[in-house]
Design a protein around this motif. Sequence first.
Motif, PDB file in Angstrom:
ATOM      1  N   MET A 138       0.840  -1.258  -0.010  1.00 53.33           N
ATOM      2  CA  MET A 138      -0.013  -0.078  -0.117  1.00 53.33           C
ATOM      3  C   MET A 138       0.838   1.242   0.051  1.00 53.33           C
ATOM      4  O   MET A 138       0.639   2.337  -0.784  1.00 53.33           O
ATOM      5  CB  MET A 138      -0.837  -0.131   1.229  1.00 53.33           C
ATOM      6  CG  MET A 138      -2.037  -0.921   1.428  1.00 53.33           C
ATOM      7  SD  MET A 138      -3.067  -0.889   2.753  1.00 53.33           S
ATOM      8  CE  MET A 138      -3.950   0.629   2.668  1.00 53.33           C
ATOM      9  N   VAL A 139       1.719   1.376   0.772  1.00 52.65           N
ATOM     10  CA  VAL A 139       2.937   2.238   0.875  1.00 52.65           C
ATOM     11  C   VAL A 139       3.525   2.562  -0.691  1.00 52.65           C
ATOM     12  O   VAL A 139       3.584   3.751  -0.850  1.00 52.65           O
ATOM     13  CB  VAL A 139       3.637   2.288   1.906  1.00 52.65           C
ATOM     14  CG1 VAL A 139       4.900   3.369   1.918  1.00 52.65           C
ATOM     15  CG2 VAL A 139       3.130   2.156   3.295  1.00 52.65           C
ATOM     16  N   ALA A 140       3.796   1.637  -1.231  1.00 52.44           N
ATOM     17  CA  ALA A 140       4.502   1.801  -2.195  1.00 52.44           C
ATOM     18  C   ALA A 140       3.811   2.286  -3.430  1.00 52.44           C
ATOM     19  O   ALA A 140       4.076   2.879  -4.214  1.00 52.44           O
ATOM     20  CB  ALA A 140       5.452   0.399  -2.649  1.00 52.44           C
ATOM     21  N   GLY A 141       2.598   1.450  -3.406  1.00 53.30           N
ATOM     22  CA  GLY A 141       1.576   1.847  -4.176  1.00 53.30           C
ATOM     23  C   GLY A 141       1.195   3.271  -4.568  1.00 53.30           C
ATOM     24  O   GLY A 141       0.797   4.012  -5.495  1.00 53.30           O
ATOM     25  N   MET A 201       9.027  10.390   3.733  1.00 47.94           N
ATOM     26  CA  MET A 201       8.477  11.070   2.165  1.00 47.94           C
ATOM     27  C   MET A 201       7.105  10.445   2.001  1.00 47.94           C
ATOM     28  O   MET A 201       6.505  10.786   0.732  1.00 47.94           O
ATOM     29  CB  MET A 201       9.581  10.375   1.308  1.00 47.94           C
ATOM     30  CG  MET A 201       9.804   8.898   1.335  1.00 47.94           C
ATOM     31  SD  MET A 201      10.345   8.030   2.741  1.00 47.94           S
ATOM     32  CE  MET A 201      12.135   8.489   2.469  1.00 47.94           C
ATOM     33  N   VAL A 202       6.332   9.996   2.788  1.00 48.63           N
ATOM     34  CA  VAL A 202       5.024   9.248   2.618  1.00 48.63           C
ATOM     35  C   VAL A 202       4.024  10.492   3.161  1.00 48.63           C
ATOM     36  O   VAL A 202       3.969  10.742   4.495  1.00 48.63           O
ATOM     37  CB  VAL A 202       4.734   7.948   3.268  1.00 48.63           C
ATOM     38  CG1 VAL A 202       3.381   7.557   3.063  1.00 48.63           C
ATOM     39  CG2 VAL A 202       5.716   6.998   2.637  1.00 48.63           C
ATOM     40  N   PRO A 203       3.108  10.824   2.439  1.00 39.33           N
ATOM     41  CA  PRO A 203       2.099  11.950   3.281  1.00 39.33           C
ATOM     42  C   PRO A 203       1.272  11.347   4.438  1.00 39.33           C
ATOM     43  O   PRO A 203       1.235  10.127   4.215  1.00 39.33           O
ATOM     44  CB  PRO A 203       1.101  12.050   1.925  1.00 39.33           C
ATOM     45  CG  PRO A 203       1.865  11.670   0.741  1.00 39.33           C
ATOM     46  CD  PRO A 203       2.908  10.567   0.917  1.00 39.33           C
ATOM     47  N   GLU A 204       1.005  11.930   5.171  1.00 41.49           N
ATOM     48  CA  GLU A 204       0.250  11.624   6.524  1.00 41.49           C
ATOM     49  C   GLU A 204      -0.991  10.859   6.087  1.00 41.49           C
ATOM     50  O   GLU A 204      -1.282   9.820   6.846  1.00 41.49           O
ATOM     51  CB  GLU A 204       0.168  12.824   7.409  1.00 41.49           C
ATOM     52  CG  GLU A 204       1.515  13.393   8.076  1.00 41.49           C
ATOM     53  CD  GLU A 204       1.136  14.409   9.030  1.00 41.49           C
ATOM     54  OE1 GLU A 204      -0.048  14.396   9.462  1.00 41.49           O
ATOM     55  OE2 GLU A 204       2.315  14.866   9.611  1.00 41.49           O
ATOM     56  N   ASP A 205      -1.916  11.364   5.170  1.00 40.19           N
ATOM     57  CA  ASP A 205      -3.052  10.737   4.870  1.00 40.19           C
ATOM     58  C   ASP A 205      -2.913   9.301   4.378  1.00 40.19           C
ATOM     59  O   ASP A 205      -3.814   8.506   4.705  1.00 40.19           O
ATOM     60  CB  ASP A 205      -3.786  11.573   3.749  1.00 40.19           C
ATOM     61  CG  ASP A 205      -3.274  11.766   2.616  1.00 40.19           C
ATOM     62  OD1 ASP A 205      -1.824  11.963   2.422  1.00 40.19           O
ATOM     63  OD2 ASP A 205      -4.056  11.598   1.648  1.00 40.19           O
ATOM     64  N   VAL A 248      -2.861   3.241   5.749  1.00 42.97           N
ATOM     65  CA  VAL A 248      -2.409   2.214   5.936  1.00 42.97           C
ATOM     66  C   VAL A 248      -2.383   1.632   7.588  1.00 42.97           C
ATOM     67  O   VAL A 248      -2.622   0.322   7.649  1.00 42.97           O
ATOM     68  CB  VAL A 248      -0.741   2.150   5.629  1.00 42.97           C
ATOM     69  CG1 VAL A 248       0.054   0.881   6.147  1.00 42.97           C
ATOM     70  CG2 VAL A 248      -0.338   2.487   4.206  1.00 42.97           C
ATOM     71  N   MET A 249      -2.164   2.385   8.432  1.00 44.61           N
ATOM     72  CA  MET A 249      -2.690   2.003   9.745  1.00 44.61           C
ATOM     73  C   MET A 249      -4.040   1.581   9.834  1.00 44.61           C
ATOM     74  O   MET A 249      -3.962   0.687  10.765  1.00 44.61           O
ATOM     75  CB  MET A 249      -2.420   3.080  10.702  1.00 44.61           C
ATOM     76  CG  MET A 249      -0.734   3.658  10.616  1.00 44.61           C
ATOM     77  SD  MET A 249       0.302   2.354  11.338  1.00 44.61           S
ATOM     78  CE  MET A 249       1.053   1.635   9.870  1.00 44.61           C
ATOM     79  N   LYS A 250      -4.843   2.183   9.263  1.00 45.23           N
ATOM     80  CA  LYS A 250      -6.471   1.753   9.241  1.00 45.23           C
ATOM     81  C   LYS A 250      -6.543   0.106   8.857  1.00 45.23           C
ATOM     82  O   LYS A 250      -7.130  -0.578   9.489  1.00 45.23           O
ATOM     83  CB  LYS A 250      -7.378   2.809   8.574  1.00 45.23           C
ATOM     84  CG  LYS A 250      -8.814   2.458   8.746  1.00 45.23           C
ATOM     85  CD  LYS A 250      -9.433   3.388   7.888  1.00 45.23           C
ATOM     86  CE  LYS A 250     -11.037   3.148   8.075  1.00 45.23           C
ATOM     87  NZ  LYS A 250     -11.464   1.937   7.194  1.00 45.23           N
ATOM     88  N   ARG A 251      -5.969   0.022   7.846  1.00 44.28           N
ATOM     89  CA  ARG A 251      -5.956  -1.461   7.068  1.00 44.28           C
ATOM     90  C   ARG A 251      -5.246  -2.296   8.168  1.00 44.28           C
ATOM     91  O   ARG A 251      -5.556  -3.521   8.237  1.00 44.28           O
ATOM     92  CB  ARG A 251      -5.334  -1.465   5.780  1.00 44.28           C
ATOM     93  CG  ARG A 251      -5.265  -2.478   5.102  1.00 44.28           C
ATOM     94  CD  ARG A 251      -6.821  -3.404   4.936  1.00 44.28           C
ATOM     95  NE  ARG A 251      -7.875  -2.523   4.512  1.00 44.28           N
ATOM     96  CZ  ARG A 251      -8.286  -2.289   3.317  1.00 44.28           C
ATOM     97  NH1 ARG A 251      -7.682  -3.027   2.300  1.00 44.28           N
ATOM     98  NH2 ARG A 251      -9.408  -1.609   3.067  1.00 44.28           N
ATOM     99  N   GLN A 252      -4.079  -1.602   8.740  1.00 46.63           N
ATOM    100  CA  GLN A 252      -3.427  -2.809   9.655  1.00 46.63           C
ATOM    101  C   GLN A 252      -4.248  -3.188  10.769  1.00 46.63           C
ATOM    102  O   GLN A 252      -4.349  -4.281  11.134  1.00 46.63           O
ATOM    103  CB  GLN A 252      -2.105  -2.276  10.101  1.00 46.63           C
ATOM    104  CG  GLN A 252      -1.428  -2.696  10.938  1.00 46.63           C
ATOM    105  CD  GLN A 252      -0.019  -2.240  11.754  1.00 46.63           C
ATOM    106  OE1 GLN A 252       0.824  -2.125  10.811  1.00 46.63           O
ATOM    107  NE2 GLN A 252      -0.021  -1.964  12.975  1.00 46.63           N
ATOM    108  N   ALA A 253      -5.150  -2.158  11.126  1.00 49.78           N
ATOM    109  CA  ALA A 253      -5.867  -2.534  12.373  1.00 49.78           C
ATOM    110  C   ALA A 253      -7.168  -3.533  11.876  1.00 49.78           C
ATOM    111  O   ALA A 253      -7.479  -4.255  12.632  1.00 49.78           O
ATOM    112  CB  ALA A 253      -6.660  -1.365  12.817  1.00 49.78           C
ATOM    113  N   GLU A 254      -7.490  -3.147  10.535  1.00 51.45           N
ATOM    114  CA  GLU A 254      -8.462  -4.382  10.100  1.00 51.45           C
ATOM    115  C   GLU A 254      -7.931  -5.728   9.954  1.00 51.45           C
ATOM    116  O   GLU A 254      -8.557  -6.809  10.111  1.00 51.45           O
ATOM    117  CB  GLU A 254      -8.907  -3.842   8.764  1.00 51.45           C
ATOM    118  CG  GLU A 254      -9.770  -2.352   8.860  1.00 51.45           C
ATOM    119  CD  GLU A 254     -10.209  -1.987   7.536  1.00 51.45           C
ATOM    120  OE1 GLU A 254     -11.030  -0.812   7.587  1.00 51.45           O
ATOM    121  OE2 GLU A 254      -9.527  -2.276   6.538  1.00 51.45           O
ATOM    122  N   ILE A 255      -6.586  -5.783   9.588  1.00 53.62           N
ATOM    123  CA  ILE A 255      -6.013  -7.124   9.317  1.00 53.62           C
ATOM    124  C   ILE A 255      -5.822  -7.718  10.688  1.00 53.62           C
ATOM    125  O   ILE A 255      -6.160  -9.081  10.910  1.00 53.62           O
ATOM    126  CB  ILE A 255      -4.601  -7.037   8.558  1.00 53.62           C
ATOM    127  CG1 ILE A 255      -4.803  -6.509   7.219  1.00 53.62           C
ATOM    128  CG2 ILE A 255      -3.837  -8.330   8.845  1.00 53.62           C
ATOM    129  CD1 ILE A 255      -3.661  -6.401   6.497  1.00 53.62           C
TER     130      ILE A 255
END
Length: 360
Positions: A144-147, A296-300, A305-312
Motif C-alpha cells: 500500500m505504501v509503495a503503490g 516521504m510518505v504523506p500523512e493521509d 495504511v494504519m487503518k488497514r493494519q488494524a482491520e487485518i
Amino acid sequence: MIRILMRCVMALVVAVAVMGTHSANAGDPLGVGFVYFSPVGDTGWTAEHDKGRLEMEAALGAKVKAKIVENVAYGPDALRVIRQLAADGHKLIYTTSFGFMDQTLEVAGLYPDIKFMHLDGYKSAENMGTYSLRYYEPSYLAGMVAGATTKSDTIGYVSSFPLPAVLQIINGFALGAQAMNPDVKIKVIEVNSWYDPGREREATDALFAQGVDIVAHVTDSSAPTLSAQRTGKLVIGFHSDRSKFGPDSQLTAVIPVWGEFYTRVTKTVLDGSWTNAPIWDPMSAGVLAIAPIGKMVPEDIAAKVMKRQAEITAGTFHPFQGPIKDQAGTVRVKDGETIPDADLYSMNWYVQGVEATLPE
C-alpha cells in the motif's frame, strides 16, 4: 569368559555415562538450541531471530539456557550441528531455515525425548513441529505504501526463490499496491539466493535501470536499501528496519518480531503442553510489524495504511480477499471469498499485474 565379562561391564559404564549426559535434574534450566544459517549481525534474518532468542531468555530467566550455532551450511554440516545440540542435552531445538528440514527430521528420529521446531518446513514428526509467520499481511501494508508513492506506476521486486511462501509475500505486496493504485505493475528479478549482497545489488540496479522508482525485496541483505540510497530511489526493506542504511530511501520495512513467539513456544515445553501442531502466526499474535513509515510518505496515506493494519489485526480484512485474478486473467479467488490456507500453502501463481515467469 573374563574378557567377555569385562566388555559387558565397560559397555554398561559407557551406557550409564551417556544416559547421564541426557538426563536433567528437575531444577535444571531447559537447554534450548538455535541453529542459524548465517552469522548474527545487526540486521537481517538471523539478527531478528537472535533478538527473539535474547528476549526469550530475558522473559524466562533461569528457567532456560540457550545456545546458538551460527553460519551453519545446509546438508552434512547442519546434520552434525543439530545432532551435537541434541547429544549435549538440549531439550528444545529451533532450526531457523527451510534448508535444515531434512536434517532436523533425521535427528528428531534419533532423539524422541527432544522437541524440535523447524521454520517454514512441511515435514513433521511426533516430536518435531513446524512454524512460520504470515508475512503476506505486513507485505500487503508495505505494498500500500509503495503503490501510493510510486510516480512511475512500476515497482521492482528482488525475489529469492519461487517458493509458495515467497509468492505469498510478493502477491500480497502487489495486491496492497494495486489497492492504492490499480495501474501498478510489479517487475520481479530472482537472485536464487536468500542472502547474496552482490546479486541483490545487481538485481536492484537492473530494476532501477528499467524505470522502476521503488524496489522491494524478499532477500536478506541491505544491498537494495544501499542501492536506493545511492541512486536517490526508494525501497521497501525486509526482515529488519534498515532505515539507518537508507534514511532518505526506506519507505517502510516488513519485520518479524520473534521474541513473543520463542517465549510462548518455549513455555509450552516447560509446562508440558507442547504439541507438534503446525504454527502459522498472523500479525494479531504480535509477531509481525512494519517499520515506521518514512517521512516521504504523506500523512493521509500513512493513516490509511494504519487503518488497514488494524482491520487485518482484527480479522475483518484478509489480503487475499476476492476477486483476485492471476497473470492469465483466470479468477483464483471469487468475489466475496477469501483464499483458503491450503491454497496459500501451495501457491504457485502470480496475481495479475506481476511481470515474472515461474519455472515449469
